[in-house]
Design an enzyme around this catalytic site. Structure first.
Site, PDB file in Angstrom:
ATOM      1  N   MET A 114       0.820  -1.202   0.000  1.00 51.26           N
ATOM      2  CA  MET A 114       0.000   0.000   0.000  1.00 51.26           C
ATOM      3  C   MET A 114       0.859   1.259   0.000  1.00 51.26           C
ATOM      4  O   MET A 114       1.819   1.374   0.765  1.00 51.26           O
ATOM      5  CB  MET A 114      -0.896  -0.011   1.245  1.00 51.26           C
ATOM      6  CG  MET A 114      -1.732   1.226   1.454  1.00 51.26           C
ATOM      7  SD  MET A 114      -2.759   1.086   2.942  1.00 51.26           S
ATOM      8  CE  MET A 114      -1.525   1.187   4.227  1.00 51.26           C
ATOM      9  N   SER A 127       3.905  -6.578   2.064  1.00 48.44           N
ATOM     10  CA  SER A 127       2.718  -6.078   2.755  1.00 48.44           C
ATOM     11  C   SER A 127       1.471  -6.645   2.068  1.00 48.44           C
ATOM     12  O   SER A 127       1.377  -7.852   1.896  1.00 48.44           O
ATOM     13  CB  SER A 127       2.734  -4.551   2.796  1.00 48.44           C
ATOM     14  OG  SER A 127       1.874  -4.072   3.796  1.00 48.44           O
ATOM     15  N   GLN A 128       0.507  -5.794   1.656  1.00 48.73           N
ATOM     16  CA  GLN A 128      -0.722  -6.341   1.088  1.00 48.73           C
ATOM     17  C   GLN A 128      -0.465  -7.122  -0.200  1.00 48.73           C
ATOM     18  O   GLN A 128      -1.265  -7.982  -0.585  1.00 48.73           O
ATOM     19  CB  GLN A 128      -1.754  -5.247   0.843  1.00 48.73           C
ATOM     20  CG  GLN A 128      -1.410  -4.260  -0.256  1.00 48.73           C
ATOM     21  CD  GLN A 128      -2.477  -3.175  -0.406  1.00 48.73           C
ATOM     22  OE1 GLN A 128      -3.249  -2.877   0.507  1.00 48.73           O
ATOM     23  NE2 GLN A 128      -2.528  -2.559  -1.582  1.00 48.73           N
ATOM     24  N   HIS A 183       7.967  -2.430   9.958  1.00 53.60           N
ATOM     25  CA  HIS A 183       7.340  -2.957   8.752  1.00 53.60           C
ATOM     26  C   HIS A 183       8.251  -2.842   7.525  1.00 53.60           C
ATOM     27  O   HIS A 183       8.694  -1.736   7.174  1.00 53.60           O
ATOM     28  CB  HIS A 183       6.024  -2.221   8.506  1.00 53.60           C
ATOM     29  CG  HIS A 183       5.133  -2.884   7.509  1.00 53.60           C
ATOM     30  ND1 HIS A 183       4.656  -4.163   7.678  1.00 53.60           N
ATOM     31  CD2 HIS A 183       4.629  -2.443   6.327  1.00 53.60           C
ATOM     32  CE1 HIS A 183       3.891  -4.484   6.646  1.00 53.60           C
ATOM     33  NE2 HIS A 183       3.868  -3.460   5.812  1.00 53.60           N
ATOM     34  N   ASP A 191       6.847  -4.372  14.239  1.00 57.24           N
ATOM     35  CA  ASP A 191       5.939  -3.736  13.288  1.00 57.24           C
ATOM     36  C   ASP A 191       4.956  -2.813  14.000  1.00 57.24           C
ATOM     37  O   ASP A 191       4.252  -3.228  14.922  1.00 57.24           O
ATOM     38  CB  ASP A 191       5.173  -4.809  12.516  1.00 57.24           C
ATOM     39  CG  ASP A 191       4.650  -4.313  11.184  1.00 57.24           C
ATOM     40  OD1 ASP A 191       4.175  -3.177  11.118  1.00 57.24           O
ATOM     41  OD2 ASP A 191       4.736  -5.075  10.200  1.00 57.24           O
TER      42      ASP A 191
END
Length: 297
Positions: A32, A106-107, A279, A223
């Site tokens: 994202m 991530s996503q 992250h 994270d």
């Protein structure tokens, strides 16, 4: 010909052939607020892979016709449409026809898992997810990069994650998982509840995921963006509350083997890696040693 000479030539030929064969291609999907070619993120990762695996082909996915569209589609293009688009890109890339390895950031992690489950041709061999939200999120996400849409998205998720227009038009809502209302989540989630087989048990998803050689999940111990962080290893809150977190192995998804993950675990195909960082923060040395050398060469 002398037998010993024949053996030496035979071994030399096949060793030479193996050394000259380029590594399996790599497909990467960003997270994202990022894009395919950011020189500080996936652009840098692409360079590291190419420098450490000579001759390798790396396809860093771009969703849309421009970098701007790629970034915006990470927020506003339905995840199912994105997965469908990537399946077409992968199928139409001649470099990938014999198979590929996949890196999801991530996503992009759960999205590439959906590609493995829905689009088995060409075959995905190894899937590595970095901070992927496999059981969804239940917390207000931060972009990780300066972006005008972040505050707007946090407001929408707070008040209406399961409104139909939010589910259809806001990507982050499509993997929002409310442990306080599991029934609403299962019934209204347009993406995650489906790819996690939480409505109808799709046997094709199980069969396709089991084709992976390795499913590697990287969790970032510090994270501050993903909530709960255990979702990066397929863990999540125990249903009915948002305090106690359970592991993948204690979840119904694993006990009922709704995705074949229990079978994969017994076969030694699940890999759980942890990094002491925020992250998507890891060193080049760690990445080369733990990912490139083990799964991409």
């Amino acid at each position: 010909m002398d037998v010993r000479l024949f053996v030496v030539l035979f071994l030399w030929y096949f060793s030479y052939d193996a050394l000259c064969t380029p590594p399996l291609p790599v497909v990467m999907w960003h997270g994202m607020g990022d894009c395919c070619c950011n020189p500080l993120s996936l652009g840098r990762i692409k360079t590291i892979i190419e420098n450490n695996a000579p001759g390798i082909y790396v396809n860093s996915l771009k969703i849309g016709s421009s970098i701007v569209e790629d970034i915006e589609n990470g927020f506003f293009l339905n995840a199912n449409k994105q997965v469908e688009e990537v399946c077409k890109q992968v199928a139409n890339d001649p470099e990938l026809k014999d198979g590929y390895n996949a890196l999801g950031f991530s996503q992009g992690g759960q999205f590439l898992r959906a590609v493995a489950q829905r689009c088995p041709s060409p075959p995905m061999l190894n899937l590595v997810t970095f901070g992927g939200q496999h059981q969804g999120i239940y917390g207000l996400p931060h972009c990780g990069y300066p972006n005008k849409w972040c505050n707007y998205i946090r407001e929408l998720l707070t008040y209406g994650a399961y409104w139909s227009w939010v589910q259809n038009d806001l990507v982050q809502a499509e993997y929002w998982h409310d442990p306080l209302n599991e029934e609403e989540y299962r019934n209204r989630s347009v993406f995650l509840a489906d790819v996690n087989n939480e409505r109808v048990k799709n046997k094709t998803y199980i069969k396709n995921l089991l084709k992976l050689k390795n499913f590697v999940m990287v969790k970032f111990n510090n994270d501050t963006i993903v909530e709960p962080v255990e979702t990066e290893w397929f863990g999540f809150y125990r249903p009915g509350q948002s305090t106690e977190v359970i592991t993948l192995q204690d979840s119904e998804l694993y006990v009922e083997d709704r995705l074949g993950l229990r079978q994969m675990d017994k076969l030694g195909k699940l890999r759980f890696l942890a990094v002491d960082g925020n992250h998507l923060q890891f060193s080049e040395d760690w990445f080369v040693e733990n990912i490139v050398d083990k799964y991409l060469k």
